[in-house]
Write a protein that holds these residues in place. Structure first.
Motif, PDB file in Angstrom:
ATOM      1  N   GLY A  18      -3.220  10.168   8.071  1.00  0.00           N
ATOM      2  CA  GLY A  18      -2.245   9.859   7.032  1.00  0.00           C
ATOM      3  C   GLY A  18      -2.166   8.386   6.701  1.00  0.00           C
ATOM      4  N   GLU A  19      -2.354   7.513   7.687  1.00  0.00           N
ATOM      5  CA  GLU A  19      -2.267   6.081   7.445  1.00  0.00           C
ATOM      6  C   GLU A  19      -3.489   5.547   6.687  1.00  0.00           C
ATOM      7  N   VAL A  20      -4.657   6.145   6.919  1.00  0.00           N
ATOM      8  CA  VAL A  20      -5.841   5.763   6.138  1.00  0.00           C
ATOM      9  C   VAL A  20      -5.593   6.106   4.672  1.00  0.00           C
ATOM     10  N   ALA A  21      -5.100   7.318   4.439  1.00  0.00           N
ATOM     11  CA  ALA A  21      -4.785   7.739   3.061  1.00  0.00           C
ATOM     12  C   ALA A  21      -3.683   6.854   2.482  1.00  0.00           C
ATOM     13  N   GLY A  22      -2.688   6.531   3.323  1.00  0.00           N
ATOM     14  CA  GLY A  22      -1.574   5.696   2.870  1.00  0.00           C
ATOM     15  C   GLY A  22      -2.050   4.322   2.439  1.00  0.00           C
ATOM     16  N   LEU A  23      -2.951   3.730   3.223  1.00  0.00           N
ATOM     17  CA  LEU A  23      -3.462   2.402   2.873  1.00  0.00           C
ATOM     18  C   LEU A  23      -4.281   2.465   1.581  1.00  0.00           C
ATOM     19  N   LEU A  24      -5.101   3.505   1.449  1.00  0.00           N
ATOM     20  CA  LEU A  24      -5.889   3.639   0.220  1.00  0.00           C
ATOM     21  C   LEU A  24      -4.955   3.760  -0.989  1.00  0.00           C
ATOM     22  N   ALA A  25      -3.925   4.593  -0.859  1.00  0.00           N
ATOM     23  CA  ALA A  25      -2.972   4.765  -1.964  1.00  0.00           C
ATOM     24  C   ALA A  25      -2.275   3.438  -2.275  1.00  0.00           C
ATOM     25  N   LEU A  26      -1.874   2.712  -1.232  1.00  0.00           N
ATOM     26  CA  LEU A  26      -1.206   1.416  -1.426  1.00  0.00           C
ATOM     27  C   LEU A  26      -2.106   0.456  -2.198  1.00  0.00           C
ATOM     28  N   MET A  27      -3.385   0.417  -1.822  1.00  0.00           N
ATOM     29  CA  MET A  27      -4.321  -0.479  -2.515  1.00  0.00           C
ATOM     30  C   MET A  27      -4.492  -0.066  -3.979  1.00  0.00           C
ATOM     31  N   LEU A  28      -4.667   1.238  -4.212  1.00  0.00           N
ATOM     32  CA  LEU A  28      -4.870   1.708  -5.588  1.00  0.00           C
ATOM     33  C   LEU A  28      -3.655   1.392  -6.454  1.00  0.00           C
ATOM     34  N   ARG A  71     -13.237   0.150  -1.753  1.00  0.00           N
ATOM     35  CA  ARG A  71     -14.476   0.899  -1.499  1.00  0.00           C
ATOM     36  C   ARG A  71     -14.596   1.245  -0.009  1.00  0.00           C
ATOM     37  N   LEU A  72     -14.354   0.255   0.859  1.00  0.00           N
ATOM     38  CA  LEU A  72     -14.485   0.489   2.299  1.00  0.00           C
ATOM     39  C   LEU A  72     -13.405   1.451   2.807  1.00  0.00           C
ATOM     40  N   THR A  73     -12.204   1.365   2.235  1.00  0.00           N
ATOM     41  CA  THR A  73     -11.131   2.263   2.670  1.00  0.00           C
ATOM     42  C   THR A  73     -11.427   3.696   2.215  1.00  0.00           C
ATOM     43  N   ARG A  74     -12.048   3.824   1.028  1.00  0.00           N
ATOM     44  CA  ARG A  74     -12.489   5.157   0.576  1.00  0.00           C
ATOM     45  C   ARG A  74     -13.495   5.747   1.553  1.00  0.00           C
ATOM     46  N   GLN A  75     -14.455   4.908   1.952  1.00  0.00           N
ATOM     47  CA  GLN A  75     -15.462   5.367   2.923  1.00  0.00           C
ATOM     48  C   GLN A  75     -14.781   5.833   4.208  1.00  0.00           C
ATOM     49  N   LEU A  76     -13.807   5.049   4.656  1.00  0.00           N
ATOM     50  CA  LEU A  76     -13.116   5.388   5.901  1.00  0.00           C
ATOM     51  C   LEU A  76     -12.360   6.709   5.732  1.00  0.00           C
ATOM     52  N   ARG A  77     -11.778   6.901   4.562  1.00  0.00           N
ATOM     53  CA  ARG A  77     -11.047   8.142   4.323  1.00  0.00           C
ATOM     54  C   ARG A  77     -11.992   9.349   4.321  1.00  0.00           C
ATOM     55  N   ASP A  78     -13.216   9.150   3.825  1.00  0.00           N
ATOM     56  CA  ASP A  78     -14.201  10.239   3.882  1.00  0.00           C
ATOM     57  C   ASP A  78     -14.459  10.662   5.325  1.00  0.00           C
ATOM     58  N   ARG A  79     -14.468   9.642   6.235  1.00  0.00           N
ATOM     59  CA  ARG A  79     -14.748   9.962   7.645  1.00  0.00           C
ATOM     60  C   ARG A  79     -13.512  10.538   8.337  1.00  0.00           C
ATOM     61  N   LEU A  80     -12.319  10.069   7.945  1.00  0.00           N
ATOM     62  CA  LEU A  80     -11.081  10.473   8.625  1.00  0.00           C
ATOM     63  C   LEU A  80     -10.081  11.070   7.622  1.00  0.00           C
ATOM     64  N   PRO A  81     -10.443  12.198   7.004  1.00  0.00           N
ATOM     65  CA  PRO A  81      -9.583  12.736   5.932  1.00  0.00           C
ATOM     66  C   PRO A  81      -8.202  13.167   6.417  1.00  0.00           C
ATOM     67  N   GLU A  82      -8.058  13.425   7.729  1.00  0.00           N
ATOM     68  CA  GLU A  82      -6.771  13.913   8.240  1.00  0.00           C
ATOM     69  C   GLU A  82      -5.801  12.785   8.561  1.00  0.00           C
ATOM     70  N   VAL A 114     -17.481 -11.761  -5.490  1.00  0.00           N
ATOM     71  CA  VAL A 114     -17.224 -10.352  -5.251  1.00  0.00           C
ATOM     72  C   VAL A 114     -15.723 -10.144  -5.249  1.00  0.00           C
ATOM     73  N   GLU A 115     -15.248  -9.129  -5.944  1.00  0.00           N
ATOM     74  CA  GLU A 115     -13.833  -8.835  -5.942  1.00  0.00           C
ATOM     75  C   GLU A 115     -13.459  -8.207  -4.612  1.00  0.00           C
ATOM     76  N   LEU A 116     -12.728  -8.935  -3.802  1.00  0.00           N
ATOM     77  CA  LEU A 116     -12.403  -8.404  -2.477  1.00  0.00           C
ATOM     78  C   LEU A 116     -11.457  -7.217  -2.547  1.00  0.00           C
ATOM     79  N   THR A 117     -10.630  -7.158  -3.584  1.00  0.00           N
ATOM     80  CA  THR A 117      -9.740  -6.000  -3.690  1.00  0.00           C
ATOM     81  C   THR A 117     -10.587  -4.732  -3.898  1.00  0.00           C
ATOM     82  N   SER A 118     -11.571  -4.817  -4.789  1.00  0.00           N
ATOM     83  CA  SER A 118     -12.435  -3.652  -5.030  1.00  0.00           C
ATOM     84  C   SER A 118     -13.232  -3.301  -3.781  1.00  0.00           C
TER      85      SER A 118
END
Lengths: 405, 123
Positions: free
Chosen positions: A223-233, A210-221, A202-206
């Motif tokens: 900034g650090e969740v969004a920041g981490l997702l952006a960093l990964m992408l 995926r899990l960070t996207r899910q977390l962002r759906d729950r906590l859209p406000e 399993v590609e752990l980066t993917s």
């Protein structure tokens, strides 16, 4: 997409929802998680042949409930007397929206009573829906180790008295920070130059994305969740250019930028731009902003180093650390020349966290190389190669040393 | 991060062990059992093994493309590998803390070495 892959994706999406429903109903993490795991395994075997049932979630809940009853029957007689018949009724398939359950589950798996290695393994299985063998292959440890890590982690959570509910508001940000750290670790764990067979890995980066996207759906406000997702992408976007066919790593300066994933870069840049404009600033956002500046340069020579340096200055003021110091010095050298970088490196080295660290040698070698002092650069490349724990980095540093006069 | 904790024996430690009473030996085994249990509980243990006596070791020189085993460890070695833990933990500091609990640590016979990985650098 093959049927098996589609089924796998569906199962991994449903895994935390089904487990969440169980925990809401029974609260016993240990048995519930084992029961859901077995239901997932049955589905993975049956659905590709028999077809996906009309209510996949209902199916999983039914099978997991049956499995849980069997486990319960195997328990000791003492335990049996304590249970009531009502605790054997399966939970309703859609008791409440699943969103909160998945977030609560993630927070529970990253509970502070657990060590990071245990948090990672438990998160991948209970939230990511991977089976033990997949987690073991992804983490490059024996399956028995992962099985033990997970069962002990669940015992520890139980012993700590933690329950399946949202932590109080006062603890929330600290607990979310722990989740972000675990997702970051999972991403990093996958960010390797593995040249071995990745067919069944399993590609752990993917998975982290995926899990960070899910977390962002729950906590859209957040900034650090969004920041981490952006960093990964923005980091993962460079993956196609990062490794040579022989497994050697290609440094950023030498990557074929035409191979970068433009779609991931566009998404990451849009996400970090919007977040920086609206949320309180944080370290993941700044690292993402730095990655974005790199990714936006069509050629290495086009990199906007003054902007990168300004971002590192900011990062150093809000989240100082030895690696931030070193990366900032590289930016200093790119803006003000290698001699300026070497001077700051000499000063930084007095920090005990950096003294004797191979990265100091690697940066010094690089700056001496830039300054044209190939003899000294070669010595420091060699020193750095001896000190690193990364096989690809060692290979890179040795080849740099060999290319000096 | 993975770390290898290497436990060596030397003539002095072997002599000490031979002179131990049964109760003292049981205590030594107990310390090992407790350490294994703690590391399993924290999820940090990957594997640990005690090695059989070095007299049972075979050396493998290859002559004419054929491996011909001969008895015993490397002749000049005084310190011999006696056992190991492969662990996964957060930092060298934590690995040292774990290694310090090995009964042979006060004799200076315990070594901690980081394990290399395939991590990409400069993320």
């Amino acid at each position: 997409m093959s049927t098996a892959t589609a089924v796998e994706d569906l199962l991994r999406e449903l895994a935390p929802q089904v487990l969440g429903a169980f925990l809401r109903r029974y609260g016993d993490f240990d048995t519930s998680e084992d029961a859901v795991q077995e239901a997932l395994l049955s589905a993975a075997l049956q659905w590709p042949n028999d077809g996906v049932p009309d209510s996949p979630k209902g199916w999983l809940i039914r099978v997991a409930s049956r499995r849980r009853i069997e486990m319960w029957r195997n328990e000791s007689a003492r335990r049996r007397r304590e249970e009531t018949a009502s605790s054997l009724a399966p939970p309703e398939p859609e008791p409440v929206p699943a969103d909160d359950d998945a977030l609560t589950l993630l927070l529970l798996c990253c509970h502070p009573a657990l060590t990071p290695v245990s948090q990672v393994a438990l998160t991948l299985r209970a939230v990511g829906g991977l089976n033990t063998a997949e987690v073991a292959r992804a983490l490059l440890v024996p399956e028995a180790t992962v099985a033990q890590r997970i069962s002990r982690a669940k015992q520890r959570i139980k012993a700590s008295g933690a329950e399946f509910r949202m932590p109080p508001e006062a603890e929330r940000s600290e607990r979310v920070a722990a989740v972000l750290h675990v997702l970051y670790l999972i991403f990093n764990e996958g960010y390797t130059a593995s040249s071995g067979s990745t067919l069944h890995r399993v590609e752990l980066t993917s998975e982290a994305i995926r899990l960070t996207r899910q977390l962002r759906d729950r906590l859209p406000e957040d900034g650090e969740v969004a920041g981490l997702l952006a960093l990964m992408l923005l980091t993962d976007a460079r993956r196609p250019a990062r490794t040579r066919p022989d497994g050697a790593l290609v440094p950023l300066a030498e990557q074929d930028r035409g191979l970068w994933d433009g779609q991931a870069i566009a998404e990451g840049v849009a996400l970090i731009t919007e977040t920086l404009a609206t949320a309180p600033i944080g370290p993941y956002q700044l690292q993402a902003a730095i990655a974005a500046v790199h990714d936006e340069a069509a050629r290495f020579e086009d990199t906007d180093w003054p902007q990168i340096l300004a971002l590192y200055d900011l990062l150093q003021s809000i989240a100082p650390g030895p690696m931030v110091t070193l990366n900032r010095i590289v930016a200093v050298a790119m803006v003000h020349g290698p001699r300026a970088g070497l001077e700051q490196l000499a000063a930084a080295e007095t920090d005990p966290a950096l003294a004797g660290h191979h990265r100091v040698d690697a940066v010094r070698a690089h700056l001496l190389d830039m300054a044209g002092d190939q003899h000294a650069a070669r010595d420091h490349y060699r020193l750095a190669a001896r000190g690193t724990l990364s096989v690809p980095e060692q290979r890179y540093l040795e080849s740099r040393a060999a290319s000096m006069f | 991060m993975k770390y290898m904790i290497l436990i060596h024996s030397n003539p002095k430690s072997r002599e000490l062990w031979e002179e131990f009473s049964d109760a003292e030996r049981a205590e030594g085994f107990g310390v090992y059992a407790a350490l294994n249990e703690d590391l399993a509980a924290s999820g940090e243990l990957i594997v640990s093994e005690a090695l059989a006596d070095a007299s049972l070791s075979k050396r493998i020189p290859v002559t004419d493309d054929r491996a011909i085993p001969s008895d015993g460890p490397f002749a000049e070695a005084k310190e011999l590998l006696a056992g190991f833990f492969l662990i996964e933990c957060d930092s060298m500091d934590r690995a040292i803390e774990i290694a310090g609990q090995v009964p042979e640590a006060p004799l200076g016979l315990v070594e901690v070495r980081p394990v290399m990985d395939l991590s990409a650098f400069g993320m």
